[in-house]
Design a protein around this motif. Structure first.
Motif, PDB file in Angstrom:
ATOM      1  N   HIS A  49       0.833  -1.202   0.000  1.00 29.17           N
ATOM      2  CA  HIS A  49       0.000   0.000   0.000  1.00 29.17           C
ATOM      3  C   HIS A  49       0.872   1.259   0.000  1.00 29.17           C
ATOM      4  CE1 HIS A  49      -3.667   2.292   0.685  1.00 29.17           C
ATOM      5  NE2 HIS A  49      -2.968   3.012   1.552  1.00 29.17           N
ATOM      6  N   THR A  50       1.970   1.226   0.737  1.00 28.14           N
ATOM      7  CA  THR A  50       2.874   2.374   0.774  1.00 28.14           C
ATOM      8  C   THR A  50       3.557   2.575  -0.580  1.00 28.14           C
ATOM      9  OG1 THR A  50       3.271   2.014   3.128  1.00 28.14           O
ATOM     10  CG2 THR A  50       4.863   3.355   1.960  1.00 28.14           C
ATOM     11  N   ALA A  51       3.940   1.496  -1.231  1.00 23.52           N
ATOM     12  CA  ALA A  51       4.643   1.616  -2.506  1.00 23.52           C
ATOM     13  C   ALA A  51       3.725   2.037  -3.645  1.00 23.52           C
ATOM     14  CB  ALA A  51       5.308   0.286  -2.852  1.00 23.52           C
ATOM     15  N   LEU A  52       2.498   1.509  -3.656  1.00 21.70           N
ATOM     16  CA  LEU A  52       1.608   1.763  -4.795  1.00 21.70           C
ATOM     17  C   LEU A  52       0.613   2.887  -4.559  1.00 21.70           C
ATOM     18  CD1 LEU A  52       0.849  -1.912  -5.838  1.00 21.70           C
ATOM     19  CD2 LEU A  52       2.557  -0.350  -6.770  1.00 21.70           C
ATOM     20  N   GLY A  53       0.358   3.219  -3.306  1.00 23.22           N
ATOM     21  CA  GLY A  53      -0.583   4.279  -2.997  1.00 23.22           C
ATOM     22  C   GLY A  53      -1.998   3.748  -2.845  1.00 23.22           C
ATOM     23  N   PRO A  54      -2.932   4.646  -2.522  1.00 23.63           N
ATOM     24  CA  PRO A  54      -4.322   4.219  -2.326  1.00 23.63           C
ATOM     25  C   PRO A  54      -4.988   3.841  -3.647  1.00 23.63           C
ATOM     26  CG  PRO A  54      -4.135   6.599  -2.141  1.00 23.63           C
ATOM     27  CD  PRO A  54      -2.747   6.064  -2.269  1.00 23.63           C
ATOM     28  N   GLY A  55      -6.048   3.034  -3.539  1.00 24.15           N
ATOM     29  CA  GLY A  55      -6.800   2.652  -4.726  1.00 24.15           C
ATOM     30  C   GLY A  55      -6.325   1.376  -5.375  1.00 24.15           C
ATOM     31  N   THR A  56      -5.404   0.689  -4.761  1.00 24.48           N
ATOM     32  CA  THR A  56      -4.890  -0.557  -5.326  1.00 24.48           C
ATOM     33  C   THR A  56      -5.100  -1.696  -4.325  1.00 24.48           C
ATOM     34  OG1 THR A  56      -2.698  -0.044  -4.468  1.00 24.48           O
ATOM     35  CG2 THR A  56      -3.164   0.602  -6.741  1.00 24.48           C
ATOM     36  N   ALA A  57      -6.339  -1.899  -3.951  1.00 22.98           N
ATOM     37  CA  ALA A  57      -6.649  -2.886  -2.911  1.00 22.98           C
ATOM     38  C   ALA A  57      -6.304  -4.305  -3.356  1.00 22.98           C
ATOM     39  CB  ALA A  57      -8.115  -2.792  -2.521  1.00 22.98           C
ATOM     40  N   VAL A  58      -6.582  -4.635  -4.585  1.00 27.15           N
ATOM     41  CA  VAL A  58      -6.325  -5.998  -5.062  1.00 27.15           C
ATOM     42  C   VAL A  58      -4.820  -6.283  -5.064  1.00 27.15           C
ATOM     43  CG1 VAL A  58      -6.554  -7.565  -7.018  1.00 27.15           C
ATOM     44  CG2 VAL A  58      -8.425  -6.039  -6.425  1.00 27.15           C
ATOM     45  N   LEU A  59      -4.035  -5.327  -5.509  1.00 28.32           N
ATOM     46  CA  LEU A  59      -2.589  -5.521  -5.512  1.00 28.32           C
ATOM     47  C   LEU A  59      -2.025  -5.549  -4.100  1.00 28.32           C
ATOM     48  CD1 LEU A  59      -1.536  -3.305  -8.546  1.00 28.32           C
ATOM     49  CD2 LEU A  59      -1.671  -5.789  -8.417  1.00 28.32           C
ATOM     50  N   SER A  60      -2.631  -4.780  -3.199  1.00 25.13           N
ATOM     51  CA  SER A  60      -2.186  -4.808  -1.803  1.00 25.13           C
ATOM     52  C   SER A  60      -2.462  -6.164  -1.164  1.00 25.13           C
ATOM     53  CB  SER A  60      -2.878  -3.704  -0.999  1.00 25.13           C
ATOM     54  OG  SER A  60      -2.448  -2.441  -1.417  1.00 25.13           O
ATOM     55  N   ILE A  61      -3.603  -6.756  -1.469  1.00 22.15           N
ATOM     56  CA  ILE A  61      -3.919  -8.085  -0.951  1.00 22.15           C
ATOM     57  C   ILE A  61      -2.958  -9.119  -1.547  1.00 22.15           C
ATOM     58  CG2 ILE A  61      -5.692  -9.884  -0.898  1.00 22.15           C
ATOM     59  CD1 ILE A  61      -6.341  -7.598   0.945  1.00 22.15           C
ATOM     60  N   LEU A  62      -2.627  -8.975  -2.817  1.00 18.91           N
ATOM     61  CA  LEU A  62      -1.660  -9.873  -3.450  1.00 18.91           C
ATOM     62  C   LEU A  62      -0.285  -9.740  -2.792  1.00 18.91           C
ATOM     63  CD1 LEU A  62      -1.135 -11.919  -5.724  1.00 18.91           C
ATOM     64  CD2 LEU A  62      -0.503  -9.972  -7.152  1.00 18.91           C
ATOM     65  N   GLY A  63       0.137  -8.516  -2.520  1.00 19.68           N
ATOM     66  CA  GLY A  63       1.402  -8.296  -1.813  1.00 19.68           C
ATOM     67  C   GLY A  63       1.374  -8.885  -0.417  1.00 19.68           C
ATOM     68  N   ALA A  64       0.216  -8.794   0.249  1.00 21.90           N
ATOM     69  CA  ALA A  64       0.071  -9.385   1.580  1.00 21.90           C
ATOM     70  C   ALA A  64       0.233 -10.893   1.516  1.00 21.90           C
ATOM     71  CB  ALA A  64      -1.289  -9.012   2.166  1.00 21.90           C
ATOM     72  N   ALA A  65      -0.337 -11.514   0.499  1.00 23.34           N
ATOM     73  CA  ALA A  65      -0.223 -12.966   0.360  1.00 23.34           C
ATOM     74  C   ALA A  65       1.219 -13.386   0.102  1.00 23.34           C
ATOM     75  CB  ALA A  65      -1.124 -13.450  -0.771  1.00 23.34           C
ATOM     76  N   VAL A  66       1.916 -12.647  -0.728  1.00 19.16           N
ATOM     77  CA  VAL A  66       3.301 -12.993  -1.056  1.00 19.16           C
ATOM     78  C   VAL A  66       4.192 -12.899   0.178  1.00 19.16           C
ATOM     79  CG1 VAL A  66       5.326 -12.215  -2.361  1.00 19.16           C
ATOM     80  CG2 VAL A  66       3.117 -12.402  -3.489  1.00 19.16           C
ATOM     81  N   ILE A  67       4.085 -11.820   0.918  1.00 19.69           N
ATOM     82  CA  ILE A  67       4.933 -11.644   2.104  1.00 19.69           C
ATOM     83  C   ILE A  67       4.548 -12.637   3.194  1.00 19.69           C
ATOM     84  CG2 ILE A  67       5.658 -10.015   3.892  1.00 19.69           C
ATOM     85  CD1 ILE A  67       6.774  -9.378   1.159  1.00 19.69           C
ATOM     86  N   SER A  68       3.267 -12.953   3.323  1.00 21.37           N
ATOM     87  CA  SER A  68       2.838 -13.918   4.327  1.00 21.37           C
ATOM     88  C   SER A  68       3.393 -15.302   4.017  1.00 21.37           C
ATOM     89  CB  SER A  68       1.310 -13.969   4.389  1.00 21.37           C
ATOM     90  OG  SER A  68       0.879 -14.899   5.337  1.00 21.37           O
ATOM     91  N   VAL A  69       3.330 -15.720   2.772  1.00 20.57           N
ATOM     92  CA  VAL A  69       3.878 -17.020   2.381  1.00 20.57           C
ATOM     93  C   VAL A  69       5.394 -17.038   2.569  1.00 20.57           C
ATOM     94  CG1 VAL A  69       4.258 -18.544   0.399  1.00 20.57           C
ATOM     95  CG2 VAL A  69       1.998 -17.611   0.846  1.00 20.57           C
ATOM     96  N   ALA A  70       6.056 -15.936   2.239  1.00 21.20           N
ATOM     97  CA  ALA A  70       7.509 -15.874   2.430  1.00 21.20           C
ATOM     98  C   ALA A  70       7.861 -15.955   3.915  1.00 21.20           C
ATOM     99  CB  ALA A  70       8.058 -14.593   1.821  1.00 21.20           C
ATOM    100  N   SER A  71       7.094 -15.302   4.761  1.00 22.95           N
ATOM    101  CA  SER A  71       7.344 -15.356   6.206  1.00 22.95           C
ATOM    102  C   SER A  71       7.118 -16.755   6.748  1.00 22.95           C
ATOM    103  CB  SER A  71       6.428 -14.375   6.942  1.00 22.95           C
ATOM    104  OG  SER A  71       6.647 -13.062   6.513  1.00 22.95           O
ATOM    105  N   LEU A  72       6.060 -17.396   6.297  1.00 16.83           N
ATOM    106  CA  LEU A  72       5.785 -18.758   6.750  1.00 16.83           C
ATOM    107  C   LEU A  72       6.844 -19.741   6.275  1.00 16.83           C
ATOM    108  CD1 LEU A  72       1.932 -18.826   6.265  1.00 16.83           C
ATOM    109  CD2 LEU A  72       3.153 -18.963   8.445  1.00 16.83           C
ATOM    110  N   SER A  73       7.392 -19.506   5.105  1.00 20.04           N
ATOM    111  CA  SER A  73       8.407 -20.424   4.590  1.00 20.04           C
ATOM    112  C   SER A  73       9.690 -20.363   5.417  1.00 20.04           C
ATOM    113  CB  SER A  73       8.716 -20.125   3.127  1.00 20.04           C
ATOM    114  OG  SER A  73       9.460 -18.927   3.010  1.00 20.04           O
TER     115      SER A  73
END
Length: 89
Positions: A49-73
């Motif tokens: 959200h900080t990198a892309l700015g407001p209005g990009t909810a779908v991409l923010s959720i995708l970024g959340a999934a990527v970082i969450s999977v990386a953290s779990l790994s």
């Protein structure tokens, strides 16, 4: 914004549950796995959200999934016993 954060937290819980369910023998205790999944998703949402700015909810959720999977790994332990070789072998 609030729904985006809540969606990221729920996504982190779902990903942590999936990891604990399928790789439970290679992960540490459950609370650590769930906390890591949620924290990774929230951090990923914040960074995206900080990198892309407001209005990009779908991409923010995708970024959340990527970082969450990386953290779990990072919590995964090796599947079998490690074979140690001596220095002279």
């Amino acid at each position: 914004m609030i729904l985006e954060v809540l969606g990221s937290a729920v996504l982190g819980l779902i990903l942590a549950w999936a990891a604990a369910h399928s790789l439970g023998h290679r992960l540490p205790t459950g609370p650590l796995v769930y906390a890591t999944g949620v924290a990774g998703a929230l951090f990923g949402d914040f960074v995206t959200h900080t990198a892309l700015g407001p209005g990009t909810a779908v991409l923010s959720i995708l970024g959340a999934a990527v970082i969450s999977v990386a953290s779990l790994s990072l919590l995964l332990r090796p599947a079998g016993r490690l074979r140690r070789r001596s220095a002279t072998a």
